[in-house]
Structure formats: C-alpha cells, structure tokens
Design a protein around this motif. Structure first.
Motif, PDB file in Angstrom:
ATOM      1  N   PHE A  27       3.311  -8.365   5.661  1.00 44.61           N
ATOM      2  CA  PHE A  27       3.344  -8.646   4.233  1.00 44.61           C
ATOM      3  C   PHE A  27       2.042  -9.324   3.825  1.00 44.61           C
ATOM      4  N   ARG A  28       1.517  -8.904   2.675  1.00 45.73           N
ATOM      5  CA  ARG A  28       0.311  -9.520   2.122  1.00 45.73           C
ATOM      6  C   ARG A  28       0.484  -9.683   0.612  1.00 45.73           C
ATOM      7  N   ALA A  29      -0.388 -10.509   0.028  1.00 42.48           N
ATOM      8  CA  ALA A  29      -0.356 -10.708  -1.427  1.00 42.48           C
ATOM      9  C   ALA A  29      -1.781 -10.834  -1.937  1.00 42.48           C
TER      10      ALA A  29
ATOM     11  N   GLN B 107       3.259  -2.401  -3.257  1.00 42.21           N
ATOM     12  CA  GLN B 107       2.654  -1.247  -2.601  1.00 42.21           C
ATOM     13  C   GLN B 107       3.080  -1.222  -1.134  1.00 42.21           C
ATOM     14  N   VAL B 108       3.469  -0.039  -0.666  1.00 37.79           N
ATOM     15  CA  VAL B 108       3.989   0.117   0.696  1.00 37.79           C
ATOM     16  C   VAL B 108       3.162   1.161   1.435  1.00 37.79           C
ATOM     17  N   ASN B 109       2.856   0.865   2.679  1.00 35.48           N
ATOM     18  CA  ASN B 109       2.206   1.830   3.566  1.00 35.48           C
ATOM     19  C   ASN B 109       3.116   2.009   4.773  1.00 35.48           C
ATOM     20  N   SER B 110       3.770   3.168   4.838  1.00 32.47           N
ATOM     21  CA  SER B 110       4.818   3.395   5.835  1.00 32.47           C
ATOM     22  C   SER B 110       4.415   4.504   6.797  1.00 32.47           C
ATOM     23  N   HIS B 111       4.535   4.201   8.073  1.00 31.18           N
ATOM     24  CA  HIS B 111       4.320   5.204   9.132  1.00 31.18           C
ATOM     25  C   HIS B 111       5.448   5.040  10.146  1.00 31.18           C
TER      26      HIS B 111
ATOM     27  N   TYR C 268       3.803  -1.760   6.057  1.00 29.92           N
ATOM     28  CA  TYR C 268       3.075  -2.863   5.435  1.00 29.92           C
ATOM     29  C   TYR C 268       3.434  -2.915   3.955  1.00 29.92           C
ATOM     30  N   VAL C 269       3.736  -4.102   3.461  1.00 25.09           N
ATOM     31  CA  VAL C 269       4.109  -4.306   2.059  1.00 25.09           C
ATOM     32  C   VAL C 269       3.104  -5.265   1.426  1.00 25.09           C
ATOM     33  N   ASP C 270       2.515  -4.826   0.311  1.00 25.22           N
ATOM     34  CA  ASP C 270       1.543  -5.641  -0.419  1.00 25.22           C
ATOM     35  C   ASP C 270       2.068  -5.951  -1.812  1.00 25.22           C
ATOM     36  N   LEU C 271       2.000  -7.216  -2.201  1.00 26.90           N
ATOM     37  CA  LEU C 271       2.237  -7.625  -3.585  1.00 26.90           C
ATOM     38  C   LEU C 271       0.876  -7.747  -4.259  1.00 26.90           C
ATOM     39  N   VAL C 272       0.599  -6.875  -5.202  1.00 25.26           N
ATOM     40  CA  VAL C 272      -0.680  -6.866  -5.916  1.00 25.26           C
ATOM     41  C   VAL C 272      -0.412  -7.223  -7.375  1.00 25.26           C
ATOM     42  N   GLU C 273      -0.961  -8.339  -7.831  1.00 22.16           N
ATOM     43  CA  GLU C 273      -0.652  -8.839  -9.165  1.00 22.16           C
ATOM     44  C   GLU C 273      -1.911  -9.018 -10.007  1.00 22.16           C
ATOM     45  N   GLN C 274      -1.753  -8.806 -11.298  1.00 22.42           N
ATOM     46  CA  GLN C 274      -2.810  -9.056 -12.273  1.00 22.42           C
ATOM     47  C   GLN C 274      -2.309 -10.070 -13.286  1.00 22.42           C
TER      48      GLN C 274
ATOM     49  N   VAL D 194     -12.735 -13.530 -18.296  1.00 25.57           N
ATOM     50  CA  VAL D 194     -12.792 -14.201 -16.997  1.00 25.57           C
ATOM     51  C   VAL D 194     -12.207 -13.282 -15.926  1.00 25.57           C
ATOM     52  N   ASP D 195     -12.862 -13.250 -14.794  1.00 22.89           N
ATOM     53  CA  ASP D 195     -12.386 -12.456 -13.666  1.00 22.89           C
ATOM     54  C   ASP D 195     -12.344 -13.351 -12.430  1.00 22.89           C
ATOM     55  N   PHE D 196     -11.333 -13.145 -11.576  1.00 20.21           N
ATOM     56  CA  PHE D 196     -11.226 -13.886 -10.318  1.00 20.21           C
ATOM     57  C   PHE D 196     -10.313 -13.126  -9.373  1.00 20.21           C
ATOM     58  N   ARG D 197     -10.273 -13.575  -8.129  1.00 22.47           N
ATOM     59  CA  ARG D 197      -9.423 -12.954  -7.115  1.00 22.47           C
ATOM     60  C   ARG D 197      -8.927 -14.028  -6.159  1.00 22.47           C
ATOM     61  N   ILE D 198      -7.649 -13.937  -5.778  1.00 23.11           N
ATOM     62  CA  ILE D 198      -7.061 -14.872  -4.820  1.00 23.11           C
ATOM     63  C   ILE D 198      -6.308 -14.058  -3.774  1.00 23.11           C
ATOM     64  N   MET D 199      -6.791 -14.078  -2.556  1.00 26.75           N
ATOM     65  CA  MET D 199      -6.142 -13.377  -1.457  1.00 26.75           C
ATOM     66  C   MET D 199      -5.041 -14.239  -0.857  1.00 26.75           C
ATOM     67  N   GLY D 200      -3.890 -13.624  -0.578  1.00 26.05           N
ATOM     68  CA  GLY D 200      -2.824 -14.319   0.126  1.00 26.05           C
ATOM     69  C   GLY D 200      -1.827 -15.040  -0.750  1.00 26.05           C
ATOM     70  N   VAL D 201      -1.936 -14.917  -2.086  1.00 25.12           N
ATOM     71  CA  VAL D 201      -1.026 -15.621  -2.997  1.00 25.12           C
ATOM     72  C   VAL D 201      -0.580 -14.684  -4.102  1.00 25.12           C
ATOM     73  N   ALA D 202       0.724 -14.686  -4.402  1.00 26.45           N
ATOM     74  CA  ALA D 202       1.259 -14.032  -5.591  1.00 26.45           C
ATOM     75  C   ALA D 202       1.548 -15.131  -6.606  1.00 26.45           C
TER      76      ALA D 202
END
Length: 415
Positions: A402-404, A209-213, A182-188, A372-380
């Motif tokens: 893949f997720r973002a 971020q990668v989660n490998s098994h 699983y590969v995640d793009l985590v952005e600030q 200001v704080d916010f969060r958007i799931m699924g978008v880089a």
C-alpha cells in the motif's frame, strides 16, 4: 446511441471525425458549437450536455482538446459523458499525453481504438488492458515497419484473452510466478484561500489505483478504516455494488495489470499542509511584493516539489523579484514562477521585490491570484486509511503493498 464523435482543438478546428452509425452527422454542427462557445466561453464549457436545434451534444474538455459527441435520440447523458471520459483516458495512455500533434501523428491508432471501443453507437470495449491486447501501443519500430511494409494496421491477428474468460475485463487464466497486488491512494487537494487568509474551500479528489498480477481468477475484498468520510464515489465495473452499499466493502475480480478501482471525494477539510501569505503595497507608481511560504500542519512526511505561480497584471511594466530559497523566473508573457522545491525546516522561504506600474498609474488595482503546487509522498491528506485486503478463491499466498500520494490540484491563494 451516439451517432458521431468530433475532436476539436482550441481554435475550433476539427482534428478528428468518427461517424458511428449509418446516419451521417454534418460537420456544420461543429460550427454551431464553436460559435456558441466563443460567444459565452466560460458558461458554455461548463455545460456537459447542450441542446442544439438538430442534435443533443455532449462535451468533455481535456488538455486543450474538446471531445464532442452527437445524437438525435434521447439517451442517458451520463453514459455519453462517461464514454467520452473513457476515450480521453485511453488516448492519453496510448499517446503519452493529449495534444493536437500527438493525435494527428497517430490517426490510425486513434481510429482503430474508436472502432473497438464503440459499435454502431453503443459502447463496447473500454477497458485499457483489453484494448492493449488488441491494438499495440505506438512506438518508433511500428511506425518504421508501417512505412517499409506499407501496412498501417496495429490490430492484433488474434482475439484478446478476455474473449475466453467469464469476466470481460480480465484475460483468461493468467499465470505468474510471483502473485502480488499493489494499492495506491492518489489524492489531489483543491483549496481556495481569500485575501484575508481564510480557507474558503478545501476538498480532496482521490483515486484508488490497483496493480494486480495474480494467477487464475482471484476474488479480492478491500476495506477502509474510515469509509464514512467518502463522498461521490465512482467505481470500476468490476466492483460489486451490494457489498459496498451494505458494508462499505469493495468486492471485485480485478483486471489483469494496472487499473483505477475507485474515485472519491472528501469535502470540507479544515486545513492545508502549507500556507502562502502574499502582501502587496503600492504607491507612487510602484508596488512592493512579498510572499512567504511555510508549513502549517506537519503531515509527518516531506513536502516537496513546492511551486508558486502567478500572472502579473497587464499594467506591470517590469518586475525585480528575488527569493531567499529556490529560483524565480519571470517569462515574457508576465507569468512569474517561484520554484521552491523542499521547504526548509529552519526558516520559511520568502520572495520579495518591486513591480513598476505603467505611466500615469499610482496604485495597483488588479491583484494576482497565486497558484500553488506541492507533493507529499506517503500520506493521504484526506485521512482515508486502508484497513485490509483479502484474497478469496485462490489457495496460495500473495504479496500486497500500500502507498499514498497527495499533490495540489486547484490550489489558489488570492491577494
């Protein structure tokens, strides 16, 4: 070669001291450091490398804890800074957060981790996955057993699997019934908007971020559709640099489990997903405040966890604030928090009210800055897109996902 590591609290107290070589570093160096930090607090904390009369000092500040390393010999400063960042990340993962109490409650584990991470002043094992095979994560059961049995060691009696592997960050020949990556793009997003509503700065700091098994010894390649937008890339040691340098392809043998493959930055973005428009008018000892929040560019996904926070100026005696959506709280330290949650599509929420100034003051001269704080799931929001992920050397299929996620970092709106 590092000679000593100190962990300092916000008050300058030495929480932890770890001597790394036979030459002992006196604690008086911490007093020298703290005296200079008090005399020039802003500029001093921005200096990662400091030359004292007797030592070179390296500092990393995380969540109220200062990680301070000392040496009397010349060494690559980036190696010392990177090592302190690794120590901070490992402690944060082991202790579930960094603070003075968690470190004091887990002194034994912290010292055991430092013993494994550095040997005679030189970095040794810094991979969290390998460290967790050697030193167990703290839990209530282990604490009770240590009290009952009198044994306070969390170090495993057996060597980690990586000692038998040709790859130091991966255990030897792991086996899984289901092979998956699983590969995640985590952005600030960091942004600064001036009082005229002009976007002064907007950039993205991101992580892959990668989660490998995966069974055996896999060789992965990860490519992006638009790698040219990336700046200031920083890789996990498993990444081969030449394929990236020549073709912007990440080629690597992954650690087993979750790890951070890459850090990057995307500069000079032209817009933000939401806007915050504050208006303040003051006269006759009162100030009228109105703040409006809405969508500027629809990212195609839901923007939630929206929160606006600001500090009322010291000259404000009282505040009466209400909002059309969400809740407003004014704390005793004059911190105001407006929790919006999800922005409704039909009407932009607003907060308004009256601020009473102290006696003798007609107008407000110090204006707040809105965080200001916010969060958007699924978008880089950087626009970075993963092109493909391929597996070599292993003859079976694997599942990949893949997720973002994008969230606000230092997002400031000035009034």
């Amino acid at each position: 070669m590092l000679q000593c590591i100190f962990l300092l609290s916000d008050s300058g107290e030495v929480i932890l001291e770890k001597q790394l070589t036979g030459h002992r570093v006196d604690r008086s160096i911490c007093n020298w450091f703290w005296d200079h930090a008090i005399s020039q607090p802003d500029s001093f904390k921005q200096q990662p490398v400091i030359a004292s009369p007797t030592h070179y000092l390296f500092q990393v500040f995380r969540q109220g804890i200062t990680f301070l390393a000392c040496t009397q010999v010349e060494m690559p400063p980036l190696m010392a800074i990177e090592f302190l960042c690794r120590v901070a990340d490992v402690l944060n993962e082991y202790l579930g957060g960094l603070n003075e109490d968690s470190i004091k409650d887990n002194f034994v584990i912290v010292y055991e981790l430092l013993d494994e991470m550095i040997d005679n002043g030189f970095p040794l094992t810094t991979e969290p996955n390998i460290l967790q095979e050697m030193i167990a994560l703290p839990n209530i059961v282990s604490k009770v057993l240590s009290v009952v049995t009198g044994s306070s060691s969390n170090v495993s009696d057996t060597l980690p699997g990586s000692t038998a592997s040709c790859v130091p960050w991966r255990t030897a020949d792991p086996k899984y019934a289901n092979n998956e990556v699983y590969v995640d793009l985590v952005e600030q997003m960091d942004a600064t908007i001036n009082r005229d509503g002009v976007l002064v700065k907007c950039e993205i700091n991101g992580e892959v971020q990668v989660n490998s098994h995966i069974t055996g010894l896999p060789d992965l390649t990860l490519s992006f559709a638009n790698p040219s937008i990336l700046d200031d890339v920083r890789f996990h040691p498993c990444v081969r640099f030449r394929p990236w340098e020549s073709n912007q392809i990440l080629s690597f043998v992954p650690p087993d489990g979750q790890f951070k493959l890459m850090n990057y930055r995307v500069r000079k973005l032209k817009s933000t997903p939401i806007y915050v428009k504050p208006q303040l008018t003051s006269d006759s000892g009162r100030c009228r405040l109105n703040v409006m929040v809405g969508m500027r560019n629809d990212p195609g996904k839901t923007v939630d966890s929206v929160n606006v926070q600001f500090q009322l100026p010291p000259c404000i005696l009282s505040a009466d604030l209400t909002s059309t959506h969400g809740t407003v709280n004014v704390l005793s330290n004059k911190t105001c928090t407006w929790s919006i949650g999800r922005i409704p599509k039909d009407k932009a929420p607003s907060m308004s009210g009256t601020l009473v100034l102290e006696t003798g003051l007609e107008r407000l001269h110090v204006f707040p800055t809105f965080q200001v704080d916010f969060r958007i799931m699924g978008v880089a929001l950087s626009g970075l897109q993963i092109d493909k992920l391929d597996l070599k050397t292993v003859p079976y299929r694997f599942y990949k996902g893949f997720r973002a996620l994008t969230r606000a970092g230092e997002f400031e709106v000035r009034s």
